[in-house]
Design a protein around this motif. Sequence first.
Motif, PDB file in Angstrom:
ATOM      1  N   ALA A   1      -2.989   6.366   0.648  1.00  0.00           N
ATOM      2  CA  ALA A   1      -4.054   6.077   1.597  1.00  0.00           C
ATOM      3  C   ALA A   1      -3.973   6.953   2.845  1.00  0.00           C
TER       4      ALA A   1
ATOM      5  N   THR B   1     -10.447   6.398  -2.785  1.00  0.00           N
ATOM      6  CA  THR B   1      -9.504   5.339  -2.426  1.00  0.00           C
ATOM      7  C   THR B   1     -10.249   4.045  -2.128  1.00  0.00           C
TER       8      THR B   1
ATOM      9  N   MET C   1       0.839  -1.176   0.000  1.00  0.00           N
ATOM     10  CA  MET C   1       0.000   0.000   0.000  1.00  0.00           C
ATOM     11  C   MET C   1       0.881   1.235   0.000  1.00  0.00           C
TER      12      MET C   1
ATOM     13  N   ARG D   1      -9.852   0.632  -4.361  1.00  0.00           N
ATOM     14  CA  ARG D   1      -9.357  -0.588  -3.720  1.00  0.00           C
ATOM     15  C   ARG D   1     -10.425  -1.673  -3.615  1.00  0.00           C
ATOM     16  N   ARG D   2     -11.649  -1.343  -4.034  1.00  0.00           N
ATOM     17  CA  ARG D   2     -12.789  -2.261  -3.896  1.00  0.00           C
ATOM     18  C   ARG D   2     -13.007  -2.670  -2.445  1.00  0.00           C
ATOM     19  N   ALA D   3     -12.780  -1.710  -1.555  1.00  0.00           N
ATOM     20  CA  ALA D   3     -12.859  -1.971  -0.124  1.00  0.00           C
ATOM     21  C   ALA D   3     -14.283  -2.186   0.364  1.00  0.00           C
TER      22      ALA D   3
END
Length: 108
Positions: free
Chosen positions: A5, A76, A1, A80-82
């Motif tokens: 971020a 973000t 990372m 990141r498909r968080a």
Amino acid sequence: MGGDARRCTVPSDTGSHRSPVRTCVGCRRRDGQDVLLRVVALGDPGTTRWRLVPDERRRAPGRGAYVHLDPECLQTAIARRAFGRALRLPAGSEVDATAVQDRVQQRS
């Protein structure tokens, strides 16, 4: 990372309030849940599409993910498909974050 971020512009003050602490899925910083926006996913019946919606009152049923009301944190998290991971959506699901993006833009 990478360092991207950590560019969240929302000041962190986890020790000054009594609300439960949650982690932003964008910048991964911990903050009080009253500073973060709760997001839930609503599924479209018969499809693999999910619509992310803001849960301002933090009362909607099911899992929730938290994000700062900061466009960088939101972008973000989307990149990141968080949200899919945090909300435990099925792999390969299509996620529409338009409602959350609109809410964050209203705030900033």
